[in-house]
Design a protein around this motif. Sequence first.
Motif, PDB file in Angstrom:
ATOM      1  N   ARG A  15       0.848  -1.200   0.000  1.00 26.00           N
ATOM      2  CA  ARG A  15       0.000   0.000   0.000  1.00 26.00           C
ATOM      3  C   ARG A  15       0.877   1.242   0.000  1.00 26.00           C
ATOM      4  N   LEU A  16       0.946   1.863  -1.139  1.00 24.09           N
ATOM      5  CA  LEU A  16       1.761   3.058  -1.304  1.00 24.09           C
ATOM      6  C   LEU A  16       0.847   4.228  -1.670  1.00 24.09           C
ATOM      7  N   PRO A  17       1.251   5.470  -1.388  1.00 26.32           N
ATOM      8  CA  PRO A  17       0.367   6.597  -1.689  1.00 26.32           C
ATOM      9  C   PRO A  17      -0.052   6.688  -3.162  1.00 26.32           C
ATOM     10  N   GLU A  18       0.850   6.362  -4.061  1.00 24.07           N
ATOM     11  CA  GLU A  18       0.571   6.496  -5.490  1.00 24.07           C
ATOM     12  C   GLU A  18       0.070   5.223  -6.161  1.00 24.07           C
ATOM     13  N   VAL A  19       0.235   4.088  -5.469  1.00 24.80           N
ATOM     14  CA  VAL A  19      -0.075   2.817  -6.122  1.00 24.80           C
ATOM     15  C   VAL A  19      -0.363   1.747  -5.087  1.00 24.80           C
ATOM     16  N   SER A  20      -1.239   0.833  -5.439  1.00 22.51           N
ATOM     17  CA  SER A  20      -1.531  -0.334  -4.610  1.00 22.51           C
ATOM     18  C   SER A  20      -1.208  -1.576  -5.438  1.00 22.51           C
ATOM     19  N   VAL A  21      -0.441  -2.486  -4.852  1.00 19.61           N
ATOM     20  CA  VAL A  21      -0.009  -3.686  -5.572  1.00 19.61           C
ATOM     21  C   VAL A  21      -0.414  -4.918  -4.772  1.00 19.61           C
ATOM     22  N   HIS A  22      -1.202  -5.781  -5.395  1.00 21.40           N
ATOM     23  CA  HIS A  22      -1.554  -7.072  -4.812  1.00 21.40           C
ATOM     24  C   HIS A  22      -0.705  -8.110  -5.534  1.00 21.40           C
ATOM     25  N   PHE A  23       0.037  -8.898  -4.749  1.00 22.31           N
ATOM     26  CA  PHE A  23       0.948  -9.847  -5.386  1.00 22.31           C
ATOM     27  C   PHE A  23       1.072 -11.113  -4.552  1.00 22.31           C
ATOM     28  N   ARG A  24       1.587 -12.141  -5.197  1.00 24.71           N
ATOM     29  CA  ARG A  24       1.850 -13.409  -4.544  1.00 24.71           C
ATOM     30  C   ARG A  24       3.356 -13.566  -4.415  1.00 24.71           C
ATOM     31  N   LEU A  25       3.791 -13.819  -3.190  1.00 28.86           N
ATOM     32  CA  LEU A  25       5.197 -14.089  -2.911  1.00 28.86           C
ATOM     33  C   LEU A  25       5.347 -15.595  -2.769  1.00 28.86           C
ATOM     34  N   THR A  26       6.191 -16.181  -3.582  1.00 26.23           N
ATOM     35  CA  THR A  26       6.460 -17.617  -3.529  1.00 26.23           C
ATOM     36  C   THR A  26       7.814 -17.834  -2.883  1.00 26.23           C
ATOM     37  N   LEU A  27       7.819 -18.625  -1.805  1.00 31.15           N
ATOM     38  CA  LEU A  27       9.045 -18.935  -1.076  1.00 31.15           C
ATOM     39  C   LEU A  27       9.353 -20.419  -1.215  1.00 31.15           C
ATOM     40  N   THR A  28      10.577 -20.723  -1.624  1.00 33.77           N
ATOM     41  CA  THR A  28      11.055 -22.103  -1.641  1.00 33.77           C
ATOM     42  C   THR A  28      12.344 -22.150  -0.830  1.00 33.77           C
ATOM     43  N   ALA A  29      12.932 -23.319  -0.753  1.00 37.34           N
ATOM     44  CA  ALA A  29      14.178 -23.466   0.002  1.00 37.34           C
ATOM     45  C   ALA A  29      15.318 -22.666  -0.617  1.00 37.34           C
ATOM     46  N   THR A  30      15.257 -22.420  -1.906  1.00 33.34           N
ATOM     47  CA  THR A  30      16.386 -21.792  -2.585  1.00 33.34           C
ATOM     48  C   THR A  30      16.084 -20.456  -3.246  1.00 33.34           C
ATOM     49  N   ARG A  31      14.808 -20.063  -3.324  1.00 34.24           N
ATOM     50  CA  ARG A  31      14.513 -18.811  -4.016  1.00 34.24           C
ATOM     51  C   ARG A  31      13.191 -18.208  -3.550  1.00 34.24           C
ATOM     52  N   ALA A  32      12.978 -16.990  -3.986  1.00 35.30           N
ATOM     53  CA  ALA A  32      11.712 -16.300  -3.756  1.00 35.30           C
ATOM     54  C   ALA A  32      11.322 -15.629  -5.070  1.00 35.30           C
ATOM     55  N   ALA A  33      10.028 -15.525  -5.320  1.00 33.53           N
ATOM     56  CA  ALA A  33       9.546 -14.913  -6.558  1.00 33.53           C
ATOM     57  C   ALA A  33       8.297 -14.094  -6.268  1.00 33.53           C
ATOM     58  N   VAL A  34       8.112 -13.053  -7.066  1.00 26.97           N
ATOM     59  CA  VAL A  34       6.951 -12.175  -6.950  1.00 26.97           C
ATOM     60  C   VAL A  34       6.139 -12.274  -8.226  1.00 26.97           C
ATOM     61  N   HIS A  35       4.819 -12.430  -8.071  1.00 28.50           N
ATOM     62  CA  HIS A  35       3.906 -12.397  -9.216  1.00 28.50           C
ATOM     63  C   HIS A  35       2.797 -11.403  -8.889  1.00 28.50           C
ATOM     64  N   ILE A  36       2.730 -10.314  -9.640  1.00 34.03           N
ATOM     65  CA  ILE A  36       1.709  -9.296  -9.408  1.00 34.03           C
ATOM     66  C   ILE A  36       0.378  -9.782  -9.962  1.00 34.03           C
ATOM     67  N   ASN A  37      -0.639  -9.765  -9.099  1.00 33.61           N
ATOM     68  CA  ASN A  37      -1.991 -10.142  -9.506  1.00 33.61           C
ATOM     69  C   ASN A  37      -2.805  -8.931  -9.937  1.00 33.61           C
ATOM     70  N   TYR A  38      -2.560  -7.801  -9.284  1.00 36.87           N
ATOM     71  CA  TYR A  38      -3.348  -6.599  -9.544  1.00 36.87           C
ATOM     72  C   TYR A  38      -2.529  -5.389  -9.129  1.00 36.87           C
ATOM     73  N   ILE A  39      -2.604  -4.348  -9.935  1.00 35.75           N
ATOM     74  CA  ILE A  39      -1.917  -3.110  -9.602  1.00 35.75           C
ATOM     75  C   ILE A  39      -2.831  -1.945  -9.984  1.00 35.75           C
ATOM     76  N   ALA A  40      -2.951  -0.987  -9.091  1.00 31.89           N
ATOM     77  CA  ALA A  40      -3.792   0.186  -9.341  1.00 31.89           C
ATOM     78  C   ALA A  40      -3.003   1.447  -9.022  1.00 31.89           C
ATOM     79  N   PHE A  41      -2.912   2.320 -10.012  1.00 24.86           N
ATOM     80  CA  PHE A  41      -2.212   3.590  -9.842  1.00 24.86           C
ATOM     81  C   PHE A  41      -3.224   4.695  -9.569  1.00 24.86           C
ATOM     82  N   LYS A  42      -2.877   5.599  -8.669  1.00 25.13           N
ATOM     83  CA  LYS A  42      -3.688   6.792  -8.454  1.00 25.13           C
ATOM     84  C   LYS A  42      -3.433   7.709  -9.652  1.00 25.13           C
TER      85      LYS A  42
END
Length: 144
Positions: A89-116
């Motif tokens: 939750r940022l003043p200019e933008v809201s980002v809904h995302f999925r953070l995937t955690l494994t033993a060796t890595r992490a990844a981000v997948h944005i599901n929805y983004i809304a800009f003011k």
Amino acid sequence: MLNVRNKHAAERERLVANGLREVVAELRLVEPADYVAFLRMDAFGNIADIVESSAQLYLAPGVLRFAESGEEHLSWGSAPTIDLDLELRLPEVSVHFRLTLTATRAAVHINYIAFKDPDADPSVNTQRLAKAIEAARMRTAPRV
């Protein structure tokens, strides 16, 4: 031909991932079995507390929150994968995302983004996201 939408999505996911790298490192300190138990028992408050405490040293208060959803992926012979749905939750933008955690890595997948007041140019919006993430990061004293 390169899909412009995918180019911007990938860049935005990279920005979010880089902006949260320290928080993700903190989240990875929690045992995967704990996340599995919390998700299976619908103990979302526990995960929300973990996310909040992991973010407090690196982001302004209230910027990152657990969206009360996630999944665990378990199978015989492989390390668990934990998916946590988060909201930035940022003043200019809201980002809904999925953070995937494994033993060796992490990844981000944005599901929805809304800009003011979004700009017609997606690259301008991507720049706004980068600035908003940087503004939300806590400033720490330089190491001596």
